[in-house]
Enzyme design. Structure first.
Site, PDB file in Angstrom:
ATOM      1  N   GLU A 286      21.337 -30.210   8.115  1.00 16.42           N
ATOM      2  CA  GLU A 286      20.971 -30.193   9.539  1.00 16.42           C
ATOM      3  C   GLU A 286      20.657 -28.760   9.978  1.00 16.42           C
ATOM      4  OE1 GLU A 286      23.641 -34.007  11.040  1.00 16.42           O
ATOM      5  OE2 GLU A 286      24.499 -32.023  11.164  1.00 16.42           O
TER       6      GLU A 286
ATOM      7  N   GLY B 216      22.089 -35.323  16.962  1.00 17.86           N
ATOM      8  CA  GLY B 216      23.282 -35.464  17.796  1.00 17.86           C
ATOM      9  C   GLY B 216      24.201 -34.260  17.641  1.00 17.86           C
ATOM     10  N   ALA B 217      25.393 -34.365  18.220  1.00 15.21           N
ATOM     11  CA  ALA B 217      26.397 -33.293  18.105  1.00 15.21           C
ATOM     12  C   ALA B 217      27.775 -33.913  18.286  1.00 15.21           C
ATOM     13  CB  ALA B 217      26.166 -32.224  19.166  1.00 15.21           C
TER      14      ALA B 217
END
Ligand code: 5RP
Length: 248
Positions: free
Chosen positions: A103, A82-83
Site C-alpha cells: 500500500e 481505507g485506513a
C-alpha cells in the site's frame, strides 16, 4: 446507518475521484472491497488498476478489471484506500489487513491519495489501533527488542504471512505525538520492511462516511459532498490533468 452502509457510501463517492481513461491504484480491506465493487460498474471507462495486495488483485480480476504491475505504470493519478485510523492532518495508521508495504509503495507512486473511511476511523491522536510493522522473519527477535526499547508493546500477528513472505508485529502502547518522526525511527530498525504509519506521505483527501452524509476532509478544511448522488467518473479536464502531471 450501519458501518457497512457508510463504507458503501464512501466507496460510491470515491468513484468521482477516478480519472476517466487512466489507471487507478486500489487499496486493501473491506472498504477498498466496496470501492472495487463500485469500480466494476465503470470498468469500461478506465484503463485498469494497480493492486496493493493479492486479495485486491483477485477481486479486481474477478470483476473483469485489467490489473497492471506497478513497474509497468509510469503515471498513476489516484490511489484509493481505507485506513485503520486517520487524524485531521490526514496522517494514517494502516495495515490492519497486513498489506501496508505494498500500500505504501503504490501510495508513493500515486499523485493523489484518496482515503475512504467510515466516521469511526477519524481520531484526534493516532495510536489506539496497534501499529503494524512488517518484519523480515530472521530479524523478528531483534526488531521485537528494538520496538520494546522505544516504549511499545509488540505482539506477533499469529499465523499471518504477508504477500511479501514476511511477518507482522502489531505495536501497541505508543504515544504518537510526532507520527513523522516515529515512522522514520521505526523504519531505521534493521529488519523492518516498513511500518503502517502513513505520516510522511499522508492522504490528500479523506472521504469520511458519517450519518449526515459523506464529508470530504483535507488537512485544512472539511467540505460537504453529494453523499448519495449518482456515481460518476470525473470527465478528464485538460487543465486538471496537466497540473496533476506537473504541467502548468
Ligand atoms: C489493509 C489496510 C486497510 O486499509 C485498513 O486495515 C482498513 O481496512 P477496513 O477498510 O477493512 O477497515 O490498511 O492493510
Amino acid at each position: 446507518m450501519t458501518q457497512d452502509e457508510l463504507k458503501k457510501a464512501v466507496a460510491r463517492a470515491a468513484i468521482a475521484q477516478v480519472i476517466e481513461g487512466e489507471i487507478v491504484g486500489v487499496g486493501t480491506g473491506s472498504t477498498a472491497n466496496c470501492f472495487i465493487d463500485e469500480l466494476a460498474r465503470i470498468r469500461d471507462r478506465i484503463r485498469g488498476a494497480v493492486a496493493s495486495s493479492e486479495a485486491t488483485r483477485k477481486r479486481l480480476e474477478g470483476h473483469g478489471i485489467v490489473v497492471f504491475e506497478l513497474n509497468d505504470v509510469a503515471y498513476l493519478p489516484v490511489y484509493v484506500d481505507g485506513a485503520d485510523e486517520i487524524n485531521t492532518a490526514m496522517q494514517m495508521i494502516k495495515g490492519g489487513g497486513g498489506a501496508l508495504t505494498r500500500e505504501k509503495i503504490v501510495a508513493a507512486v500515486a499523485q493523489k491519495f484518496v482515503c475512504i473511511a467510515d466516521a469511526s476511523k477519524l481520531v484526534p491522536v493516532l495510536g489506539a489501533f496497534p501499529l503494524p510493522v512488517e518484519v523480515i522473519p530472521m530479524a523478528l527477535g531483534h526488531v521485537r527488542r528494538e520496538l520494546a526499547r522505544i516504549g511499545g508493546k509488540p505482539q506477533l500477528r499469529e499465523g499471518f504471512v504477508t504477500d511479501n513472505g514476511n511477518l507482522i508485529l502489531d505495536l501497541g502502547g505508543l504515544v504518537m505525538a510526532d507520527p513523522v518522526e516515529l515512522e522514520s525511527r521505526i523504519n531505521q530498525i534493521v529488519g523492518v520492511v516498513s511500518n503502517g504509519l502513513f505520516a510522511r506521505r499522508p492522504a490528500d483527501i479523506c472521504l469520511l462516511g458519517t450519518a449526515a452524509g459523506v464529508k470530504m476532509l483535507t488537512a485544512d478544511r472539511t467540505v460537504e459532498t453529494e453523499a448519495h448522488g449518482p456515481a460518476a467518473v470525473q470527465p478528464p479536464s485538460s487543465s486538471a490533468t496537466s497540473q496533476a502531471r506537473g504541467g502548468t
